[in-house]
Design an enzyme around this catalytic site. Structure first.
Site, PDB file in Angstrom:
ATOM      1  N   HIS A   1       0.815  -1.216   0.000  1.00  0.00           N
ATOM      2  CA  HIS A   1       0.000   0.000   0.000  1.00  0.00           C
ATOM      3  C   HIS A   1       0.848   1.264   0.000  1.00  0.00           C
ATOM      4  O   HIS A   1       1.601   1.515   0.930  1.00  0.00           O
ATOM      5  CB  HIS A   1      -0.921   0.014   1.226  1.00  0.00           C
TER       6      HIS A   1
ATOM      7  N   HIS B   1      -8.701  -1.884   7.361  1.00  0.00           N
ATOM      8  CA  HIS B   1      -9.776  -0.906   7.611  1.00  0.00           C
ATOM      9  C   HIS B   1     -11.129  -1.507   7.987  1.00  0.00           C
ATOM     10  O   HIS B   1     -12.033  -0.755   8.358  1.00  0.00           O
ATOM     11  CB  HIS B   1     -10.008   0.037   6.415  1.00  0.00           C
TER      12      HIS B   1
ATOM     13  N   ASP C   1       2.328   1.952   3.893  1.00  0.00           N
ATOM     14  CA  ASP C   1       1.417   3.104   3.950  1.00  0.00           C
ATOM     15  C   ASP C   1       2.175   4.413   3.724  1.00  0.00           C
ATOM     16  O   ASP C   1       1.746   5.478   4.190  1.00  0.00           O
ATOM     17  CB  ASP C   1       0.667   3.141   5.293  1.00  0.00           C
TER      18      ASP C   1
ATOM     19  N   HIS D   1      -2.361  -3.129   4.594  1.00  0.00           N
ATOM     20  CA  HIS D   1      -1.593  -2.217   5.460  1.00  0.00           C
ATOM     21  C   HIS D   1      -2.180  -2.195   6.863  1.00  0.00           C
ATOM     22  O   HIS D   1      -2.894  -1.268   7.245  1.00  0.00           O
ATOM     23  CB  HIS D   1      -1.450  -0.823   4.848  1.00  0.00           C
TER      24      HIS D   1
ATOM     25  N   GLU E   1      -8.905   1.476  -2.662  1.00  0.00           N
ATOM     26  CA  GLU E   1      -9.040   1.523  -1.201  1.00  0.00           C
ATOM     27  C   GLU E   1     -10.398   2.075  -0.789  1.00  0.00           C
ATOM     28  O   GLU E   1     -10.583   3.281  -0.669  1.00  0.00           O
ATOM     29  CB  GLU E   1      -7.927   2.380  -0.572  1.00  0.00           C
TER      30      GLU E   1
ATOM     31  N   HIS F   1     -13.128   1.788   3.593  1.00  0.00           N
ATOM     32  CA  HIS F   1     -12.115   2.669   4.181  1.00  0.00           C
ATOM     33  C   HIS F   1     -12.630   2.930   5.600  1.00  0.00           C
ATOM     34  O   HIS F   1     -13.179   2.006   6.221  1.00  0.00           O
ATOM     35  CB  HIS F   1     -11.920   3.952   3.349  1.00  0.00           C
TER      36      HIS F   1
ATOM     37  N   ASP G   1       0.424   5.536  -1.052  1.00  0.00           N
ATOM     38  CA  ASP G   1      -0.532   6.584  -1.408  1.00  0.00           C
ATOM     39  C   ASP G   1       0.060   7.698  -2.260  1.00  0.00           C
ATOM     40  O   ASP G   1      -0.480   8.810  -2.275  1.00  0.00           O
ATOM     41  CB  ASP G   1      -1.139   7.191  -0.134  1.00  0.00           C
TER      42      ASP G   1
HETATM   43 ZN   LIG Z   1      -5.576   3.096   4.544  1.00  0.00          ZN
END
Ligand SMILES: [Zn+2]
Ligand SMILES: *[C@@H]1O[C@H](CO)[C@@H](O)[C@H](O)[C@H]1NC(C)=O
Ligand SMILES: *[C@@H]1O[C@H](CO)[C@@H](O)[C@H](O)[C@H]1NC(C)=O
Ligand SMILES: *[C@@H]1O[C@H](CO)[C@@H](O)[C@H](O)[C@H]1NC(C)=O
Length: 408
Positions: A36, A214, A304, A235, A141, A168, A38
């Site tokens: 993961h 999540h 992450d 993650h 996600e 999420h 971003d």
């Molecule tokens: Zn996340």
């Protein structure tokens, strides 16, 4: 006395150097596949996804955890890039915004073909390793990105989505998120609703990895028992070591072990140490714990990076992966266990997901209205009475016809 002190210090430094060299040797053949990252979110918020913006050059980008030199230095050979859209887009423009994040990932591959290669299967990852490129995959996600539509889910698959995080940090109409376990959100589906179960079956049928980062513990439990293929936590860390509800509790780790699933450890300080500061060594504690409870085959990395505000000292950006591997070597992890955590475990899970897929099987059908409580979906095939909107247009049309007749 002081000379022996110096000697020991020297020995320690040399040993650390050796471990770091050993880590690099392993990673040259088996680079890390991270679960993961971003960076696409950073590209949206900093540059509105304009990759040609001069500040957005991924070779020079320097106020992010991720850029091309850092990926190279970190021996990152595979990355699930997060197509993330915030929960406040749910029932609004979530689908459009998700498509734009998938698009920016594809454009990254197109603009930097010497670094990234967008792939959609395990064979593609192995091929990218051979070519020395970063295998790039799309992870969506948040279940809100499908807007309660199996048609949207299938279309996202065709655009390259190879994992879907079921929620999420908000419930979808069909799956509960971790805030439920903290008492900050109401349980709605008690895990998965009937429609949520058909989403899981459809992900299995297509060969999309199911991601349980999540989600609530009930959603983890239900999904792990229902899925025909192993799943991942892209993650998440170990709840036993830091009692944050984003982490995975030990009884779920038991199911992870039984199903051959995978926990890719999150480096966010708040999940690693339950406070603002954390260290690389504490991340290694999480890896050790998951290995102890679920086996070495259940361990992976999902840093992450670029999705969090605080990272452990020693793991400040994606270039630091070899230092973490050196720490695992220091803790007596075998080379096979380390290769597992780096890439082999994810490749095994992905291959099992691919083998369990069945594109000749009939797709799941969109559900009838009752199964979609709480969602805004219009069920076109099931609209019994015409809506008020349609009725008023019909009325206007007949009035117009009458009027025109009178005028004649
Ligand atoms: Zn996340
Ligand atoms: C990014 O910058 C590098 C070096 O400064 C340059 O060689 C490269 O062409 C740039 N890439 C793009 C896509 O603009
Ligand atoms: C970071 O990149 C920007 C834009 O390319 C540049 O102006 C700045 O000097 C760089 N900072 C560092 C610390 O390299
Ligand atoms: C998971 O579900 C089973 C029943 O299906 C239940 O016995 C078990 O306690 C649940 N585990 C967790 C961790 O919720």
């Amino acid at each position: 006395m002081w000379t022996s002190g110096w000697l020991w210090a020297l020995v320690a430094v040399c040993a650390a150097d050796q471990l770091r060299e050993e880590a690099e040797r392993i990673m040259r053949n088996t680079p890390v596949i991270d679960g993961h990252n971003d960076l696409p979110w950073q590209l949206l918020t900093k540059f509105n996804n304009q990759l040609r913006h001069e500040g957005a050059n991924l070779t020079r980008l320097n106020d992010t955890h991720t850029n091309i030199p850092k990926l190279r230095a970190g021996f990152v050979g595979g990355q699930f890039w997060s197509a993330y859209v915030p929960c406040d887009t749910q029932n609004k423009d979530a689908v459009k915004r998700t498509l734009e994040q998938i698009d920016v990932i594809h454009r990254m591959c197109q603009m930097y073909p010497e670094t990234f290669t967008c792939v959609t299967d395990s064979k593609g990852i192995r091929q990218a390793f051979q070519e020395g490129k970063v295998a790039s995959l799309v992870g969506v996600e948040g279940g809100h990105s499908i807007d309660s539509s199996l048609g949207v889910l299938r279309a996202l698959y065709h655009l390259g989505m190879r994992y879907l995080t079921l929620t999420h940090s908000c419930n979808t109409p069909w799956a509960d998120n971790w805030l439920v376990d903290r008492g900050d959100d109401e349980a709605q589906s008690k895990g998965l609703s009937l429609f949520g179960k058909s989403v899981v079956r459809e992900l299995n049928r297509l060969g999309v990895i199911i991601d349980l980062a999540h989600v609530s513990v009930a959603t983890m439990n239900t999904t792990l028992r229902l899925s025909r293929a192993p799943v991942i936590f892209s993650h998440s860390s170990a709840y036993e070591l830091c009692k944050h509800r984003r982490n995975v509790p030990d009884d779920i780790l038991q199911l992870v072990k039984e199903t051959g699933s995978l926990v890719m450890v999150n480096f966010f300080n708040d999940y690693v140490a339950c406070k603002a500061e954390a260290t690389l060594s504490q991340v290694a504690d999480h890896l050790d714990h998951i290995k102890k409870v679920a086996g070495a085959g259940a361990v992976g990395f999902g840093g992450d990076f670029d999705g969090v505000s605080r990272l452990p000292s020693g793991l400040e950006d994606v270039s630091k992966y070899p230092d973490l591997i050196a720490e695992l070597l220091r803790r007596q992890w075998t080379e096979a266990e380390i290769k597992g955590a780096l890439a082999d475990n994810l490749l095994r899970v992905f291959e099992e997901v691919e083998q369990a897929s069945n594109h000749r099987m009939a797709p799941e059908e969109e559900p009838i209205k009752d199964m979609l409580e709480g969602s805004c979906r219009t069920n076109y095939g099931y609209s019994g009475a015409p809506s008020l909107h349609h009725q008023s247009w019909a009325l206007l049309a007949s009035l117009a016809t009458l009027l025109s007749l009178c005028l004649l």
